[in-house]
Design an enzyme around this catalytic site. Structure first.
Site, PDB file in Angstrom:
ATOM      1  N   GLU A 136     -10.366  -1.344   6.074  1.00 26.32           N
ATOM      2  CA  GLU A 136      -9.215  -1.498   6.939  1.00 26.32           C
ATOM      3  C   GLU A 136      -9.617  -1.306   8.396  1.00 26.32           C
ATOM      4  O   GLU A 136      -9.212  -2.036   9.280  1.00 26.32           O
ATOM      5  CB  GLU A 136      -8.164  -0.471   6.529  1.00 26.32           C
ATOM      6  CG  GLU A 136      -6.830  -0.670   7.172  1.00 26.32           C
ATOM      7  CD  GLU A 136      -5.760   0.215   6.540  1.00 26.32           C
ATOM      8  OE1 GLU A 136      -4.638   0.182   7.023  1.00 26.32           O
ATOM      9  OE2 GLU A 136      -6.050   0.946   5.567  1.00 26.32           O
ATOM     10  N   ASN A 178      -4.835   6.151  16.269  1.00 23.61           N
ATOM     11  CA  ASN A 178      -6.030   6.137  17.105  1.00 23.61           C
ATOM     12  C   ASN A 178      -6.449   7.534  17.553  1.00 23.61           C
ATOM     13  O   ASN A 178      -7.612   7.742  17.911  1.00 23.61           O
ATOM     14  CB  ASN A 178      -5.814   5.190  18.286  1.00 23.61           C
ATOM     15  CG  ASN A 178      -5.882   3.739  17.854  1.00 23.61           C
ATOM     16  OD1 ASN A 178      -5.847   3.437  16.655  1.00 23.61           O
ATOM     17  ND2 ASN A 178      -5.993   2.837  18.808  1.00 23.61           N
ATOM     18  N   GLU A 179      -5.518   8.479  17.488  1.00 23.85           N
ATOM     19  CA  GLU A 179      -5.908   9.868  17.788  1.00 23.85           C
ATOM     20  C   GLU A 179      -6.839  10.387  16.679  1.00 23.85           C
ATOM     21  O   GLU A 179      -7.860  11.023  16.958  1.00 23.85           O
ATOM     22  CB  GLU A 179      -4.675  10.767  17.889  1.00 23.85           C
ATOM     23  CG  GLU A 179      -3.877  10.581  19.175  1.00 23.85           C
ATOM     24  CD  GLU A 179      -3.213   9.220  19.283  1.00 23.85           C
ATOM     25  OE1 GLU A 179      -2.745   8.692  18.251  1.00 23.85           O
ATOM     26  OE2 GLU A 179      -3.174   8.672  20.397  1.00 23.85           O
ATOM     27  N   SER A 234       0.940   6.566   2.861  1.00 29.10           N
ATOM     28  CA  SER A 234       1.663   7.536   3.693  1.00 29.10           C
ATOM     29  C   SER A 234       2.863   8.095   2.947  1.00 29.10           C
ATOM     30  O   SER A 234       3.479   7.422   2.115  1.00 29.10           O
ATOM     31  CB  SER A 234       2.165   6.861   4.968  1.00 29.10           C
ATOM     32  OG  SER A 234       1.094   6.507   5.790  1.00 29.10           O
ATOM     33  N   GLN A 267       0.849  -1.193   0.000  1.00 31.63           N
ATOM     34  CA  GLN A 267       0.000   0.000   0.000  1.00 31.63           C
ATOM     35  C   GLN A 267       0.884   1.242   0.000  1.00 31.63           C
ATOM     36  O   GLN A 267       1.761   1.372   0.852  1.00 31.63           O
ATOM     37  CB  GLN A 267      -0.865  -0.038   1.254  1.00 31.63           C
ATOM     38  CG  GLN A 267      -1.883   1.072   1.363  1.00 31.63           C
ATOM     39  CD  GLN A 267      -2.610   1.001   2.701  1.00 31.63           C
ATOM     40  OE1 GLN A 267      -2.024   0.672   3.731  1.00 31.63           O
ATOM     41  NE2 GLN A 267      -3.889   1.302   2.698  1.00 31.63           N
ATOM     42  N   GLY A 268       0.675   2.140  -0.966  1.00 32.60           N
ATOM     43  CA  GLY A 268       1.453   3.379  -1.029  1.00 32.60           C
ATOM     44  C   GLY A 268       0.583   4.585  -0.705  1.00 32.60           C
ATOM     45  O   GLY A 268       0.085   5.277  -1.586  1.00 32.60           O
ATOM     46  N   SER A 280       3.987  -1.607   4.055  1.00 35.80           N
ATOM     47  CA  SER A 280       4.166  -2.983   4.541  1.00 35.80           C
ATOM     48  C   SER A 280       4.276  -3.910   3.346  1.00 35.80           C
ATOM     49  O   SER A 280       3.574  -3.736   2.351  1.00 35.80           O
ATOM     50  CB  SER A 280       2.980  -3.404   5.402  1.00 35.80           C
ATOM     51  OG  SER A 280       2.933  -2.596   6.552  1.00 35.80           O
TER      52      SER A 280
END
Lengths: 382, 380
Positions: A245, A365-366, A128, A125-126, A162
Site C-alpha cells: 500500500e 503521514n505522521e 481501522s 479492507q477491514g 473504502s
C-alpha cells in the site's frame, strides 16, 4: 544503467495503448461511490479481464499475463494516459492479492484470485476501528474458536472501509489471542459480506457520496479456510499488505505524471502568478522524481532484492505531491475552483478532495514520518 | 530499463569513500582551515595526489588521451562522495567540467596539452566565467580598460595548472580559453566556506589559449552549464546525506527531559522531511548523470531538475541539521558548520533551485524538454 524500455516493452506499450484507445468509455463513468457507478465500474473490470488487461502482472492461471514489474508500470502509464476509469477492484488487486500470492494456500489463490481479477467479487479492507486508526495494533475486534472447533466467530466493528458499502468480501485483522502482546495474537481473515451477522452502515464522505462504510460483526461464523496466513501471524501478514500500500503497488507514478501534465496544460491555458509557475514546475518535478524513484526501486526488485525500507518515504511523497498538484490547479482556476461542472474545473475539485484523503489513509503521514525517522535514520522510538 | 549502478561503479564509489574518510576527515578539514597558505597548498597537493592515484580526476578522459575512458554514470557516485566529505579540492571542476569539455574539443592542440597534463602530471583545473540564470547562460567575465579580462568566483584557481575560462562580448560572442596558471593573476576571494577555493582571476585575451569561439564555444559553454548543474547536484546529495547522518547521530546521543531528543516527534518529523527530500533528489541526480553519459535530448531539463531538487534537499538538511544540533551546531567546534557552509554555497552556485525550477518549466512548456541555450546575441 539504462533508463530506456526494451523493444518488447515498447511493443507491449503500443498494444496496451491501442486496446485502451478502443475500449475506454468515451464518457466518464458515474462515480464509483454510487450504486449505479459501482456496477458500471465492475462492468469495466470485466471488459478488461476478458482481454487479460485487468491484472497484467499476475500469473496467467489467475487471469494475468505473468508480466514483470516494468511491464506493469508501462501498463499503468498507458492506463492513466488514456484517462481510463478508476479501479473499483483496487483494494483486492493491489493490496490483498500481493499478500495472498505470498501467504495464501493454493486453494485460496484458486478460489479468490480469478473472481477478484474479473470484478465479480469486489473486496474492501477491514482494518481501522473507531479506537484503532494510526494505532492499528490497538484493534479490539476479536475472533474466537467456534463451538465445533472447525472455524471462528467474529465480533466487533471496523470502519473507514473504502468500497465497504457495495463490496462482496472484506479482508481484515481480528484479535484471536487477547492475552498476547498487542502485535501478536492477531489473525488475518477473509469474510463474505453476506455472512449472517455482518451489518454495513455506509458513511457519507466529505463529497456526500458513500465511499466508505462501518462494518459491524455480530457472531459472524467464518470457516477455517478463510484464515490468510498463520493464526496469530496477522500483524506480519497485514504489514505485507501495508508494504504494498505504501510502497509500489497502490499508487503508480503514472497517476501523478499524468496529473502534472494536465496541470501544465491548465497553466498554459490560463496563466497565473509567479508562485503558480513555481508550483507547476515543482509538481512536474515531484511527479517525475516519484516515477524515477519507482524505476529505481523496481530495478532493485528485478535484480532479486527486496523493496527496501526506503519505500517508507513513498507514501509521504506521493500523497503530498497529489495534494500539491491539485491545490495548484485550484489556485490557477481561482474563482472557478468551487464549480462542480463536468470536466475541468469539477474534475480538479474531485481530484483535490480525493487527494486530501491521501495523507490520512494507509497510515497517516505522521506515522509514516515516525517510521522514516526510526527505520531509516535509526532514531529511538518515542 | 535497469536504473542501477554496476558492482564496479559501487566499488569505485566505496573506494573513494574509504580514502576520503581518512584524507578528508573533519580533523583534516579543520587542519586545512587553520593552516597558513603554504601549509594549505601542501595539504591540498597531497590530498589531490591520493585522488589522482584512484584515477578520480581523469575518470572521464578518453582512453585515446590515456585516461580511464569512463563516463558520467561512473563519476556521479565519486562526486557524491566528494560532497559527503566536503572535499575542498576542485574535483567537480577538474573531473566533471574541464576534463569532458576539453575531451570534446580534441584533437585541438591546447585541449590535448591540458588533458595530457591532467593524466601525466596529476594537475587540477580551475573553471570560471559561466553563470546560469533564468534567461540562459551568461558570463560574469568583464574587460578592464587595459584589455585584461577579470573573471570573479573562479573555483580552484589557487592550485590549478590551467584555468578553463569563458568570456563573451556582444560583437564576437562566446570564447572559451584554457589559460595556463602563469598567465593568470589570482586574487583569492574570502568566502563563507573557507575551504572552498574562490578567486578573481585576471587573464589576458590571447589566441594561443583559445579553445573555441562563436557557435562552438556557445555550445561548449551550454553543455558545461548542464554538467555543472548535474555535478553540483551530486555534491549536494552527498552533503545532505552527511548532514542527515551527523544530525541523526547527535539526536540519539543528546538527552533532554531524560530522553534522547531524537525520540521526540517534533525532532523526528523534521529529520524525516529532510530524509524524504533526499530520497527523491537522488534518482533525479542519477538520471541527470545518465542523460549526460548518453547525450539525451532532455539533458538540460534533467540537469536542471536534479539541481533544483538537490539544492532544496541539501538546504533543508542544513536547516534541520542546525536546528536539531541547537546551540552547539552554531559553534566552530562542532563539525557541522563545514557542511552547512558548503551547502549554502553550492545550493546557489550554478543556478539556485528557483532558477532551475524556471528553466525546467520553460523546457516542459516548450514541450521538447530540449537543450538549454547559452544567451545568444539577439537576446541582449
Amino acid at each position: 544503467m539504462d533508463l530506456t524500455f526494451s523493444a518488447e516493452q515498447e511493443a507491449f506499450r503500443a498494444e496496451a495503448r491501442a486496446w485502451l484507445a478502443a475500449h475506454v468509455p468515451a464518457d466518464p463513468l458515474p462515480s464509483l461511490d454510487t450504486a449505479a457507478g459501482f456496477e458500471a465500474h465492475r462492468a469495466w473490470e470485466r471488459t478488461m479481464f476478458e482481454d487479460r488487461w485487468s491484472v497484467v502482472s499476475w500469473p496467467t492461471e489467475y487471469g494475468g499475463r505473468d508480466l514483470g514489474i516494468f511491464e506493469w508500470l508501462v501498463f499503468e502509464e498507458e492506463y492513466y494516459r488514456a484517462r481510463a476509469p478508476k479501479r473499483v477492484s483496487q483494494n483486492g488487486i493491489f493490496l490483498l492479492a500481493p499478500t495472498m500470492l505470498e501467504y495464501g494456500t493454493e486453494a485460496q489463490k484458486a478460489r479468490y484470485l480469478p473472481p477478484m481479477a474479473s470484478g465479480e467479487e469486489i473486496w474492501c479492507q477491514g482494518w481501522s476501528e473507531p479506537d484503532a486508526g494510526s494505532d492499528l495494533a490497538g484493534i479490539r475486534s476479536r475472533a474466537a474458536r467456534n463451538a465445533g472447533g472447525d472455524g471462528w466467530v467474529l465480533n466487533g466493528q471496523k470502519t473507514w472501509a473504502s468500497r465497504g458499502a457495495f463490496a462482496e468480501w472484506c479482508f481484515g485483522i481480528f484479535r484471536t489471542d487477547p492475552e498476547a502482546e498487542r502485535h501478536r495474537g492477531l489473525t488475518y481473515f477473509l469474510v463474505a459480506m453476506d455472512s449472517p451477522g455482518v451489518t454495513v452502515r455506509p458513511i457519507p464522505q466529505i463529497d456526500g457520496e458513500t465511499g466508505f462504510a462501518e462494518i459491524f460483526f455480530d457472531n459472524v461464523e467464518v470457516p477455517e479456510d478463510q484464515v490468510l496466513g498463520e493464526v496469530g501471524a496477522g500483524w506480519s501478514v497485514a504489514m505485507a499488505t501495508a508494504g504494498s500500500e505504501r510502497g509500489l503497488s497502490l499508487r503508480s507514478p503514472a497517476r501523478y505524471t499524468e496529473a502534472a501534465d494536465r496541470l501544465l496544460q491548465l497553466f498554459h491555458q490560463r496563466g497565473g502568478p509567479a508562485a503558480s509557475a513555481d508550483a507547476v514546475a515543482q509538481a512536474h518535478m515531484d511527479a517525475e522524481a516519484y516515477q524515477l524513484h519507482t524505476y529505481w526501486t523496481a530495478s532493485r526488485v528485478a535484480r532479486g532484492h527486496a523493496v527496501g525500507v526506503e519505500a517508507s518515504c513513498n507514501k509521504i511523497f506521493w500523497s503530498e505531491t497529489d495534494v500539491a498538484i491539485h491545490g495548484a490547479a485550484l489556485d490557477l482556476l481561482g474563482p472557478d475552483a468551487e464549480l462542480l461542472e463536468a470536466g475541468a474545473p469539477g474534475e480538479w475539485l474531485d481530484g483535490y478532495l480525493f487527494s486530501l484523503a491521501g495523507p490520512i489513509y494507509a497510515g497517516t503521514n505522521e506515522i509514516q514520518r515516525n517510521v522514516v525517522a526510526e527505520r531509516l535514520l535509526g532514531l529511538p522510538r518515542g | 530499463m535497469d536504473f542501477a549502478f554496476t558492482d564496479e561503479q559501487d566499488a569505485l564509489r566505496q573506494g573513494v569513500r574509504t580514502v576520503l574518510d581518512t584524507e578528508c576527515s573533519v580533523d583534516a578539514l579543520r587542519a586545512f582551515e587553520l593552516a597558513d597558505e603554504d601549509g594549505r597548498a601542501e595539504l591540498a597537493r597531497n590530498r589531490w595526489a591520493v585522488l589522482a592515484e584512484l584515477g578520480a580526476p581523469a575518470l572521464v578522459v578518453p582512453e585515446a588521451a590515456n585516461g580511464l575512458g569512463l563516463g558520467d554514470v561512473d563519476l556521479v557516485g565519486v562526486l557524491e562522495e566528494a560532497g559527503r566529505a566536503c572535499l575542498p579540492e576542485p574535483l567537480l571542476e577538474t573531473a566533471a567540467l574541464a576534463a569532458p569539455t576539453l575531451a570534446a574539443l580534441l584533437p585541438d592542440r591546447a585541449a590535448a596539452a591540458a588533458l595530457a597534463a591532467l593524466v601525466e602530471d596529476d594537475v587540477s583545473f580551475a573553471v570560471g566565467g559561466v553563470d546560469v540564470t533564468v534567461d540562459g547562460v551568461v558570463s560574469p567575465t568583464a574587460v578592464s580598460a587595459d584589455g585584461t579580462l577579470r573573471t570573479p568566483r573562479v573555483v580552484g584557481a589557487r592550485d590549478a595548472a590551467i584555468a578553463l575560462l569563458a568570456c563573451r562580448d556582444a560583437d564576437s560572442g562566446w570564447q572559451l580559453h584554457a589559460v595556463p596558471a602563469d598567465s593568470c593573476t589570482v586574487y583569492p576571494t574570502p568566502a563563507l566556506s573557507s575551504s572552498r577555493d574562490l578567486s578573481t582571476v585576471h587573464w589576458p585575451l590571447d589566441s594561443e589559449t583559445l579553445l573555441a569561439y562563436g557557435v562552438a564555444a556557445e555550445a561548449a559553454v551550454s553543455l558545461l552549464a548542464d554538467r555543472a548543474a548535474a555535478g553540483s547536484a551530486a555534491l549536494l546529495v552527498g552533503l545532505a546525506d552527511r548532514m542527515l547522518a551527523m544530525t541523526a547521530t547527535y539526536a540519539k546521543e543528546r538527552h533532554q527531559f531524560g530522553k534522547a531528543i531524537g525520540s521526540f516527534q517534533a525532532v523526528k518529523h523534521q529529520l524525516a522531511n529532510a530524509r524524504v527530500a533526499l530520497e527523491f533528489a537522488r534518482p533525479a541526480t542519477y538520471r541527470a548523470a545518465w542523460s549526460l553519459a548518453t547525450a539525451q535530448p532532455t539533458l538540460s531539463h534533467d540537469a536542471s531538475m536534479a539541481k533544483a531538487m538537490a539544492s532544496d534537499a541539501a538546504d533543508l538538511a542544513a536547516r534541520v541539521g542546525l536546528q536539531v544540533h541547537g546551540a552547539i551546531g552554531y559553534t566552530w567546534e562542532c563539525d557541522l558548520h563545514f557542511f552547512l557552509k558548503r551547502t549554502w554555497a553550492l545550493s546557489r552556485a550554478w543556478g539556485d533551485a528557483a532558477t532551475h525550477r524556471r528553466l525546467v518549466l520553460a523546457q516542459v512548456r516548450r514541450g521538447a524538454k530540449g537543450t538549454r541555450t547559452a544567451m545568444s546575441d539577439s537576446r541582449q
